[in-house]
Write a protein that holds these residues in place. Structure first.
Motif, PDB file in Angstrom:
ATOM      1  N   LYS A 167       0.822  -1.224   0.000  1.00  0.00           N
ATOM      2  CA  LYS A 167       0.000   0.000   0.000  1.00  0.00           C
ATOM      3  C   LYS A 167       0.852   1.269   0.000  1.00  0.00           C
ATOM      4  O   LYS A 167       0.331   2.376  -0.113  1.00  0.00           O
ATOM      5  CB  LYS A 167      -0.922   0.019   1.230  1.00  0.00           C
ATOM      6  N   GLN A 168       2.180   1.120   0.143  1.00  0.00           N
ATOM      7  CA  GLN A 168       3.038   2.298   0.222  1.00  0.00           C
ATOM      8  C   GLN A 168       2.992   3.180  -1.033  1.00  0.00           C
ATOM      9  O   GLN A 168       3.137   4.400  -0.916  1.00  0.00           O
ATOM     10  CB  GLN A 168       4.484   1.878   0.512  1.00  0.00           C
ATOM     11  N   PRO A 169       2.804   2.628  -2.254  1.00  0.00           N
ATOM     12  CA  PRO A 169       2.683   3.510  -3.425  1.00  0.00           C
ATOM     13  C   PRO A 169       1.509   4.483  -3.348  1.00  0.00           C
ATOM     14  O   PRO A 169       1.488   5.473  -4.070  1.00  0.00           O
ATOM     15  CB  PRO A 169       2.510   2.531  -4.588  1.00  0.00           C
ATOM     16  N   VAL A 170       0.508   4.192  -2.500  1.00  0.00           N
ATOM     17  CA  VAL A 170      -0.606   5.122  -2.299  1.00  0.00           C
ATOM     18  C   VAL A 170      -0.324   6.046  -1.126  1.00  0.00           C
ATOM     19  O   VAL A 170      -0.512   7.262  -1.199  1.00  0.00           O
ATOM     20  CB  VAL A 170      -1.930   4.351  -2.050  1.00  0.00           C
ATOM     21  N   VAL A 171       0.164   5.446  -0.027  1.00  0.00           N
ATOM     22  CA  VAL A 171       0.370   6.202   1.201  1.00  0.00           C
ATOM     23  C   VAL A 171       1.585   7.126   1.108  1.00  0.00           C
ATOM     24  O   VAL A 171       1.538   8.284   1.543  1.00  0.00           O
ATOM     25  CB  VAL A 171       0.533   5.237   2.392  1.00  0.00           C
TER      26      VAL A 171
ATOM     27  N   VAL B   1       4.608   9.619  -9.260  1.00  0.00           N
ATOM     28  CA  VAL B   1       5.703   9.063  -8.475  1.00  0.00           C
ATOM     29  C   VAL B   1       5.238   7.831  -7.713  1.00  0.00           C
ATOM     30  O   VAL B   1       5.964   6.837  -7.590  1.00  0.00           O
ATOM     31  CB  VAL B   1       6.271  10.122  -7.504  1.00  0.00           C
ATOM     32  N   GLY B   2       3.990   7.877  -7.211  1.00  0.00           N
ATOM     33  CA  GLY B   2       3.438   6.724  -6.507  1.00  0.00           C
ATOM     34  C   GLY B   2       3.406   5.482  -7.376  1.00  0.00           C
ATOM     35  O   GLY B   2       3.742   4.377  -6.921  1.00  0.00           O
TER      36      GLY B   2
ATOM     37  N   GLY C 221       6.770   1.383  -7.249  1.00  0.00           N
ATOM     38  CA  GLY C 221       6.817  -0.070  -7.254  1.00  0.00           C
ATOM     39  C   GLY C 221       7.517  -0.654  -8.469  1.00  0.00           C
ATOM     40  O   GLY C 221       7.711  -1.871  -8.551  1.00  0.00           O
ATOM     41  N   LYS C 222       7.891   0.202  -9.420  1.00  0.00           N
ATOM     42  CA  LYS C 222       8.457  -0.292 -10.688  1.00  0.00           C
ATOM     43  C   LYS C 222       9.916   0.132 -10.906  1.00  0.00           C
ATOM     44  O   LYS C 222      10.630  -0.496 -11.683  1.00  0.00           O
ATOM     45  CB  LYS C 222       7.606   0.216 -11.861  1.00  0.00           C
ATOM     46  N   VAL C 223      10.323   1.201 -10.249  1.00  0.00           N
ATOM     47  CA  VAL C 223      11.648   1.779 -10.492  1.00  0.00           C
ATOM     48  C   VAL C 223      12.434   1.792  -9.177  1.00  0.00           C
ATOM     49  O   VAL C 223      11.871   2.003  -8.105  1.00  0.00           O
ATOM     50  CB  VAL C 223      11.522   3.215 -11.051  1.00  0.00           C
ATOM     51  N   ASP C 224      13.712   1.552  -9.270  1.00  0.00           N
ATOM     52  CA  ASP C 224      14.590   1.643  -8.107  1.00  0.00           C
ATOM     53  C   ASP C 224      14.443   3.039  -7.494  1.00  0.00           C
ATOM     54  O   ASP C 224      14.665   4.050  -8.167  1.00  0.00           O
ATOM     55  CB  ASP C 224      16.039   1.423  -8.561  1.00  0.00           C
TER      56      ASP C 224
END
Length: 525
Positions: A144-148, A334-335, A339-342
Motif C-alpha cells: 500500500k506504500q505507493p498510495v500512502v 511518483v506513486g 513499485g516499478k523503479v529503483d
C-alpha cells in the motif's frame, strides 16, 4: 484538502477491511497538513500582523521564530510520548491543542500574547507531523506504500510551498486573524475523528516512570537555542548580538548534555540507534538537504518578487503557486513509479531536476517575471516530489515497527533543521555577496564612466520638475538601481550554490541500499 484529493482512487485499491484505517489516516494527514502549513502561512503577512498588534519589526519576527523553536523541540520528543500515551491520545491532544491555540492566536491583542500562543501552537502541533509518518509505515503493508507514500510526501512538501499563497489570499480577502481561524473548523473535525477512530496501539505509561528529564532539558536547550541562533544570527551579525551569543553557548552546552544522556541513560529521551541503519542515515541527510531546498526557495523567490519586482503578498502567492501545482500533479505519478523503479534512481532524478531548475534560475535578471520563472518553478515542484517520496520510503521503510515512532521524529527533525540551517546560510550568503556586488558596481558607476553619467543625466531630466532637487533625486534613484542589481546578482549566486549542492547529492545517491534488499530490522549497516 491536498491529501484527500490524492486518495480518490485509494478505496478501490484497498480491501474493504482497510476503509476505517484509510479514513483515519486521511484525517491524520490533514492534521499534519495544517501543522506544516502554519510554519509558512504567516510569512507573507507579517506586515499586517505587525500593524494589527502595533509591534516593531524585531518583535513581529518572533511570530515565526517562537513557532519554529517550540515545534523543533516537540518533533523528536513525540517518539517517546507516542509510545507512552499511544497514537490516539497523543494525536488527539496535539490536534485539539493546536486548534485551541490557533483560535487564541486570532484573539491576540498585543505581540506578547501572540508570541506565547504561537509557541504553544507550534509545540503541541509539532507532535502531529512525526506521528503521521510513523503511522503510515505501521498500519499499512508494503504493497500500500505507493498510495500512502505520495500522500504524506505531497503534504510535507506542498504545505510549506503554498503557505505564503494561502496566507496572502486570506489576509487580502479577510484579515490576518483568518490565518489562524482557518484551522479551527477542520481542527475540531480531525480531533474528533482521531479520538473515535485511531486504535493502532496501546499506551505504555510505565515509560514515564523512567522519563529522562535531564535529557529533555538538554534537548530543549540544544535545539531551541540552535534554532534561535540560526533564525536571528544572519539579521544581527551573528555573535555580535548578545542574545545570539548566549543562545549559541546554551545550545552547545545543551548538546553536550543531550548526547551524554542519549548514550548513557537507560531510557534516553531520543534513541539515536536508528542512525545505525545506513538507509535511515542517508535518508536523514537527504531530508536535511531537501529542507534547504524546500524552505530556502520558498524564501528566496519572495525576496526577489517583493524587493525587485515590487509584488505584494497576493501577487507573490499567485506567482509561486506553480510549484505547488506541479507537486500535486507529480505525486500520483511518483506513486505508480515507486513499485516499478529503483527508488534510488527516482531520488537521483529528483535531485538532478532540482539542480537544473536552480541552474536556470542562476541567470536571473531584474526583468524576470512569471514566465521566466515558470520553468525553474515547474522543475522545483516536480523534482521535490520525485525525490521526497522515495526518500521517505528508503529512510523509514527498512526499520522495524518498534523503532518507527522514535525514528520518525528524528527524520522529520532533520527536514526542519535543514530548513533552519539553509535559511541561515542563504541569508548570510545574500548579505555577503550583496556587499561584494555593491562594491564592484559602485566602481562601475563612479564619475568618469560614460554609461553611468548618461544614465544619471537621463534620470536628472526625468526629475526636472523638482527643480534644484532633481540632481539629488536622480542620484538616489541611481543608488537604488545599483542596490537592486546587486541584490539580483547575490540571489543568482544563491541559486548557483544550490545547484552545486544538489548535483553532489545526486552523485552520492547510489550509496544507499534499495529497500527490500536491505536486511530487516537493523537494515543495512
Amino acid at each position: 484538502m491536498a491529501a484527500a484529493a490524492l486518495t480518490a482512487a485509494a478505496p478501490a485499491a484497498a480491501p474493504a477491511t482497510d476503509t476505517r484505517k484509510l479514513i483515519t489516516f486521511i484525517a491524520m494527514v490533514f492534521g499534519m497538513f495544517m501543522a506544516i502549513l502554519d510554519i509558512q502561512i504567516v510569512s507573507a503577512s507579517l506586515a499586517e500582523i505587525q500593524a494589527g498588534l502595533s509591534a516593531s519589526s524585531d518583535e513581529v519576527a518572533w511570530v515565526q521564530t517562537s513557532y519554529l523553536i517550540a515545534e523543533v523541540i516537540m518533533i523528536p520528543l513525540s517518539g517517546i510520548l507516542s509510545r507512552a500515551f499511544s497514537t490516539r491520545y497523543l494525536f488527539f491532544a496535539s490536534c485539539a491543542g493546536f486548534t485551541a491555540m490557533s483560535f487564541m492566536c486570532s484573539t491576540a491583542t498585543d505581540i506578547g500574547q501572540m508570541i506565547v500562543y504561537r509557541a504553544l501552537q507550534g509545540f503541541v502541533g509539532g507532535a502531529m507531523i512525526p506521528t503521521v509518518f510513523a503511522a503510515a509505515y505501521t498500519i499499512f503493508p508494503r504493497e500500500k506504500q505507493p498510495v500512502v507514500g505520495p500522500m504524506i510526501g505531497l503534504v510535507a512538501t506542498l504545505a510549506p510551498t503554498i503557505g505564503p499563497t494561502v496566507g496572502g489570499y486570506l489576509t487580502d480577502l479577510f484579515s490576518w486573524h483568518w490565518l489562524f481561524l482557518v484551522n479551527v473548523g477542520p481542527g475540531i473535525v480531525v480531533s474528533l475523528l482521531a479520538w473515535f477512530l485511531i486504535d493502532f496501539d496501546e499506551p505504555d505509561l510505565s515509560l514515564l516512570d523512567r522519563f529522562d528529564w535531564w535529557g529533555l532539558a538538554g534537548m530543549a536547550a540544544f535545539l531551541g537555542g540552535g534554532e534561535y541562533v540560526l533564525e536571528e544570527g544572519p539579521q544581527h551579525d551573528w555573535f555580535a548580538e548578545q542574545a545570539v551569543a548566549v543562545c549559541a553557548v546554551a545550545s552547545v552546552l545543551g548538546a553536550a548534555l543531550f548526547f551524554w544522556r542519549a548514550f548513557t541513560a537507560k531510557q534516553p529521551i531520543v534513541d539515536l540507534s536508528a542512525f545505525q541503519n545506513r538507509n535511515f542515515m542517508f535518508g536523514s541527510i537527504f531530508s536535511f538537504v531537501m529542507g534547504i531546498g524546500l524552505y530556502g526557495l520558498t524564501y528566496v523567490y519572495p525576496i526577489f518578487l517583493a524587493r525587485v519586482r515590487g509584488y505584494d503578498s497576493l501577487q507573490i502567492g499567485e506567482t509561486m503557486f506553480v510549484s505547488g501545482l506541479c507537486m500535486f500533479v507529480a505525486a500520483p505519478v511518483v506513486g505508480r513509479l515507486m513499485g516499478k523503479v529503483d527508488p534510488r534512481l527516482l531520488i537521483a532524478v529528483g535531485f538532478t531536476g532540482f539542480a537544473v531548475g536552480t541552474w536556470m534560475a542562476s541567470a536571473i535578471t531584474k526583468d524576470w517575471d512569471f514566465w521566466e520563472l515558470l520553468v525553474p518553478q515547474m522543475l522545483r515542484g516536480f523534482s521535490l516530489m520525485t525525490a521526497m517520496v522515495p526518500i521517505n520510503n528508503v529512510a523509514l521503510g527498512t526499520l522495524p515497527p518498534a523503532r518507527l515512532k522514535n525514528a520518525s521524529g528524528l527524520y522529520n527533525l532533520t527536514r526542519n533543521l535543514g530548513g533552519a540551517v539553509g535559511l541561515a546560510i542563504i541569508n548570510t550568503l545574500i548579505n555577503d555577496r550583496w556587499d561584494l556586488h555593491l562594491q564592484r558596481l559602485h566602481e562601475s558607476v563612479a564619475w568618469g564612466h560614460e554609461a553611468a553619467e548618461r544614465t544619471l543625466s537621463a534620470l536628472t531630466g526625468a526629475y526636472a520638475g523638482m527643480g534644484s532637487d532633481a540632481a539629488v533625486a536622480a542620484t538616489k534613484r541611481l543608488a537604488l538601481i545599483v542596490r537592486g542589481q546587486a541584490l539580483v546578482m547575490s540571489l543568482a549566486d544563491v541559486f548557483l550554490a544550490l545547484t552545486v549542492l544538489f548535483v553532489a547529492l545526486a552523485a552520492v545517491t547510489p550509496l544507499m541500499s534499495r529497500p527490500g534488499r536491505a536486511a530487516g530490522g537493523g537494515g543495512a549497516h
